[in-house]
Scaffold this motif. Sequence first.
Motif, PDB file in Angstrom:
ATOM      1  N   TYR A 181       7.874   9.989  -8.134  1.00 21.38           N
ATOM      2  CA  TYR A 181       8.880  10.987  -8.531  1.00 21.38           C
ATOM      3  C   TYR A 181       9.645  11.508  -7.320  1.00 21.38           C
ATOM      4  N   ARG A 182       8.970  11.558  -6.182  1.00 19.22           N
ATOM      5  CA  ARG A 182       9.632  12.037  -4.962  1.00 19.22           C
ATOM      6  C   ARG A 182      10.429  10.944  -4.268  1.00 19.22           C
ATOM      7  N   GLY A 183      10.453   9.768  -4.849  1.00 19.91           N
ATOM      8  CA  GLY A 183      11.348   8.743  -4.358  1.00 19.91           C
ATOM      9  C   GLY A 183      10.736   7.663  -3.495  1.00 19.91           C
ATOM     10  N   LEU A 184       9.404   7.651  -3.318  1.00 21.86           N
ATOM     11  CA  LEU A 184       8.781   6.599  -2.529  1.00 21.86           C
ATOM     12  C   LEU A 184       8.801   5.280  -3.295  1.00 21.86           C
ATOM     13  N   ASN A 185       9.040   4.203  -2.584  1.00 21.48           N
ATOM     14  CA  ASN A 185       9.184   2.899  -3.212  1.00 21.48           C
ATOM     15  C   ASN A 185       7.862   2.422  -3.807  1.00 21.48           C
ATOM     16  N   VAL A 186       7.909   2.031  -5.090  1.00 24.88           N
ATOM     17  CA  VAL A 186       6.697   1.635  -5.810  1.00 24.88           C
ATOM     18  C   VAL A 186       6.124   0.331  -5.279  1.00 24.88           C
ATOM     19  N   ILE A 187       6.970  -0.519  -4.697  1.00 27.34           N
ATOM     20  CA  ILE A 187       6.478  -1.801  -4.197  1.00 27.34           C
ATOM     21  C   ILE A 187       5.379  -1.601  -3.163  1.00 27.34           C
ATOM     22  N   VAL A 188       5.553  -0.618  -2.298  1.00 26.07           N
ATOM     23  CA  VAL A 188       4.546  -0.304  -1.285  1.00 26.07           C
ATOM     24  C   VAL A 188       3.554   0.713  -1.811  1.00 26.07           C
ATOM     25  N   LEU A 189       4.047   1.640  -2.615  1.00 23.04           N
ATOM     26  CA  LEU A 189       3.207   2.730  -3.101  1.00 23.04           C
ATOM     27  C   LEU A 189       2.069   2.234  -3.998  1.00 23.04           C
ATOM     28  N   ALA A 190       2.351   1.297  -4.898  1.00 20.04           N
ATOM     29  CA  ALA A 190       1.344   0.842  -5.861  1.00 20.04           C
ATOM     30  C   ALA A 190       0.096   0.250  -5.195  1.00 20.04           C
ATOM     31  N   PRO A 191       0.222  -0.666  -4.229  1.00 17.58           N
ATOM     32  CA  PRO A 191      -1.005  -1.175  -3.604  1.00 17.58           C
ATOM     33  C   PRO A 191      -1.762  -0.115  -2.812  1.00 17.58           C
ATOM     34  N   ILE A 192      -1.046   0.844  -2.216  1.00 14.11           N
ATOM     35  CA  ILE A 192      -1.726   1.921  -1.481  1.00 14.11           C
ATOM     36  C   ILE A 192      -2.529   2.778  -2.444  1.00 14.11           C
ATOM     37  N   MET A 193      -1.906   3.142  -3.580  1.00 15.89           N
ATOM     38  CA  MET A 193      -2.610   3.959  -4.565  1.00 15.89           C
ATOM     39  C   MET A 193      -3.780   3.192  -5.177  1.00 15.89           C
ATOM     40  N   ALA A 194      -3.589   1.874  -5.368  1.00 16.32           N
ATOM     41  CA  ALA A 194      -4.691   1.059  -5.873  1.00 16.32           C
ATOM     42  C   ALA A 194      -5.851   1.045  -4.885  1.00 16.32           C
ATOM     43  N   SER A 195      -5.526   1.044  -3.588  1.00 19.34           N
ATOM     44  CA  SER A 195      -6.571   1.039  -2.554  1.00 19.34           C
ATOM     45  C   SER A 195      -7.396   2.317  -2.589  1.00 19.34           C
ATOM     46  N   ILE A 196      -6.768   3.435  -2.930  1.00 16.07           N
ATOM     47  CA  ILE A 196      -7.512   4.697  -3.045  1.00 16.07           C
ATOM     48  C   ILE A 196      -8.565   4.579  -4.139  1.00 16.07           C
ATOM     49  N   ALA A 197      -8.166   4.029  -5.282  1.00 16.00           N
ATOM     50  CA  ALA A 197      -9.127   3.844  -6.377  1.00 16.00           C
ATOM     51  C   ALA A 197     -10.229   2.871  -5.971  1.00 16.00           C
ATOM     52  N   VAL A 198      -9.869   1.828  -5.210  1.00 18.27           N
ATOM     53  CA  VAL A 198     -10.849   0.842  -4.743  1.00 18.27           C
ATOM     54  C   VAL A 198     -11.868   1.492  -3.817  1.00 18.27           C
ATOM     55  N   ILE A 199     -11.396   2.348  -2.920  1.00 19.21           N
ATOM     56  CA  ILE A 199     -12.293   3.035  -1.974  1.00 19.21           C
ATOM     57  C   ILE A 199     -13.297   3.894  -2.738  1.00 19.21           C
ATOM     58  N   PHE A 200     -12.837   4.666  -3.716  1.00 21.24           N
ATOM     59  CA  PHE A 200     -13.739   5.513  -4.502  1.00 21.24           C
ATOM     60  C   PHE A 200     -14.756   4.668  -5.269  1.00 21.24           C
ATOM     61  N   ALA A 201     -14.352   3.460  -5.663  1.00 25.53           N
ATOM     62  CA  ALA A 201     -15.249   2.588  -6.426  1.00 25.53           C
ATOM     63  C   ALA A 201     -16.220   1.828  -5.530  1.00 25.53           C
ATOM     64  N   GLY A 202     -15.962   1.851  -4.221  1.00 21.75           N
ATOM     65  CA  GLY A 202     -16.831   1.134  -3.294  1.00 21.75           C
ATOM     66  C   GLY A 202     -16.615  -0.362  -3.303  1.00 21.75           C
ATOM     67  N   ALA A 203     -15.461  -0.813  -3.756  1.00 20.87           N
ATOM     68  CA  ALA A 203     -15.156  -2.244  -3.802  1.00 20.87           C
ATOM     69  C   ALA A 203     -14.455  -2.667  -2.508  1.00 20.87           C
ATOM     70  N   PRO A 204     -14.473  -3.951  -2.156  1.00 20.70           N
ATOM     71  CA  PRO A 204     -13.820  -4.424  -0.931  1.00 20.70           C
ATOM     72  C   PRO A 204     -12.291  -4.360  -1.061  1.00 20.70           C
ATOM     73  N   ILE A 205     -11.658  -3.694  -0.113  1.00 18.45           N
ATOM     74  CA  ILE A 205     -10.221  -3.455  -0.204  1.00 18.45           C
ATOM     75  C   ILE A 205      -9.415  -4.742  -0.056  1.00 18.45           C
ATOM     76  N   LEU A 206      -9.657  -5.488   1.012  1.00 13.95           N
ATOM     77  CA  LEU A 206      -8.850  -6.678   1.276  1.00 13.95           C
ATOM     78  C   LEU A 206      -9.028  -7.732   0.191  1.00 13.95           C
ATOM     79  N   ALA A 207     -10.268  -7.934  -0.229  1.00 10.57           N
ATOM     80  CA  ALA A 207     -10.508  -8.929  -1.279  1.00 10.57           C
ATOM     81  C   ALA A 207      -9.815  -8.525  -2.579  1.00 10.57           C
ATOM     82  N   THR A 208      -9.858  -7.243  -2.886  1.00 12.20           N
ATOM     83  CA  THR A 208      -9.188  -6.770  -4.101  1.00 12.20           C
ATOM     84  C   THR A 208      -7.681  -6.947  -3.998  1.00 12.20           C
ATOM     85  N   TYR A 209      -7.146  -6.693  -2.804  1.00  8.17           N
ATOM     86  CA  TYR A 209      -5.696  -6.828  -2.623  1.00  8.17           C
ATOM     87  C   TYR A 209      -5.239  -8.283  -2.752  1.00  8.17           C
ATOM     88  N   THR A 210      -5.929  -9.172  -2.045  1.00  7.60           N
ATOM     89  CA  THR A 210      -5.474 -10.568  -2.025  1.00  7.60           C
ATOM     90  C   THR A 210      -5.898 -11.362  -3.257  1.00  7.60           C
TER      91      THR A 210
END
Length: 497
Positions: free
Chosen positions: A19-48
């Motif tokens: 809503y504040r105008g940050l680009n979703v292309i970059v924002l979405a994987p960063i926000m997904a990484s936050i959920a991954v960290i809380f879940a204790g899952a591997p960040i890089l493996a989840t991303y790739t």
Amino acid sequence: MIGLIGILLSLALLIVLAYRGLNVIVLAPIMASIAVIFAGAPILATYTQVFMPAMGNFVVSFFPLFLLGALFGKVMSDSGAALRIAEWVVRRVGGDKAILAVVLACAILTYGGVSLFVVAFAMFPIAAALFREARVPKRLIPGAIALGAFTFTMTALPGTPAIQNAIPNPYFGTDGFAAPGLGIIAGLIMFAGGVGWLTWRSRRAAAAGEGYDDGPLMTTGADSAALTIDLGDDEGPGAAPRGEDGTGTQPEAGGTLTAVRERDLPPLWVAFLPVFVVIGLNLLLLRVVFPMMDTSYLAEERYGATELSMVQGNWGLIVALATAVVLAFVLNWRRLANPKKSFNSGTTASFLPIMNTASEVGYGAVIASLAGFVLVRDAIMGSSDNPVVSTAIAVSVLAGITGSASGGMGIALEALGQDFQSMAASAGIDMELMHRVTTLASGGMDALPHNGAVITLLAICGLTHKQSYKDVGMVAVVIPVVALAVVVALGSAFGAF
């Protein structure tokens, strides 16, 4: 529970930061990484291995539609064909029926495949002139444009080339003409309800003595884009004027709708023909041509080991849009100031929208892969024993959260599409009903105040949420949700038709 907190936190941040105008292309994987960290899952493996494949699959499936749609919208805009159609509708309906004229003009353009953003930019100057002449408050213009461009032509009318009507195709093995009767009913509810609401609001304003721009907070900058048009013979002059900045000129004193033209618009048949081709050719291919073809080769691994029903929806739109693009360029070549620029600009204009949506789909795939999502899935699936209702709730909620019809639908189908399909098949529910409900559900809650199209529309009109969102919300959120509820009830009782 910690994993669920991470999912909710990432969703909340995605909403606020987008809503504040940050680009979703970059924002979405960063926000997904936050959920991954809380879940204790591997960040890089989840991303790739999760995020990128889901994002890439969406691009592979739908890039041609985004590309051809952007090209079509660009040539229709640059050639003046979009304005020609809008002018014709205005003359036929009459300047005294300003709201109806604007809604119908926007509807014809978007149903014909022109991007809703192109329609908003093209229609505002015309709407400003009409509303000024009819003394209808300017604050109602966003509602009229939103009704014609963001609602029934995007999700309800059968065959609409909007991407929201194409995304469900590979999940349910359907096409854009799925459940046409239910779609038409929903479209009529949205159209009649929206026009009725805006007309009532206009009459109340007139009774209170309110004119075009009497509001105390009304901005004035956007009025510089208003124009004068001719309401005479539909074959005569009457184009939007173009100033040095390309945005238009100020209307004459008193708002008289006088013809002012600095370039020729195409004949009416030239403007309409590509629009008819998009819908007509698509229907012909889906109902006649493709079923007659031998497509047994699709069962081979090199073609994805699939079947015609899973791909024909996209095939029809690709061929129809490609044909319309070529036809529009050929018919309007001499009217394009710079055909090469129009071609290149239309091409590049497709990249950001598809990458934004694909990134949100990747985000949905990551969330669906986390253990905490089981609670969310069970809550959605447990919301009703009827998979049609569950689908409507899931897509509506996610479209509202993301502020995006295509994004919310993409997330829901990526995460729950197979579950919805299995539940519907077990219950004997027609996939055409699932398609239409999914599409309709994407186009209600998506238009909440943080929706990018709403924000852009208000900016084009030079208005604020305080001034105009009440009407936008009614015609683009409340009434479409009512239409969705009616279709869910009818579909549950009588099936798809």
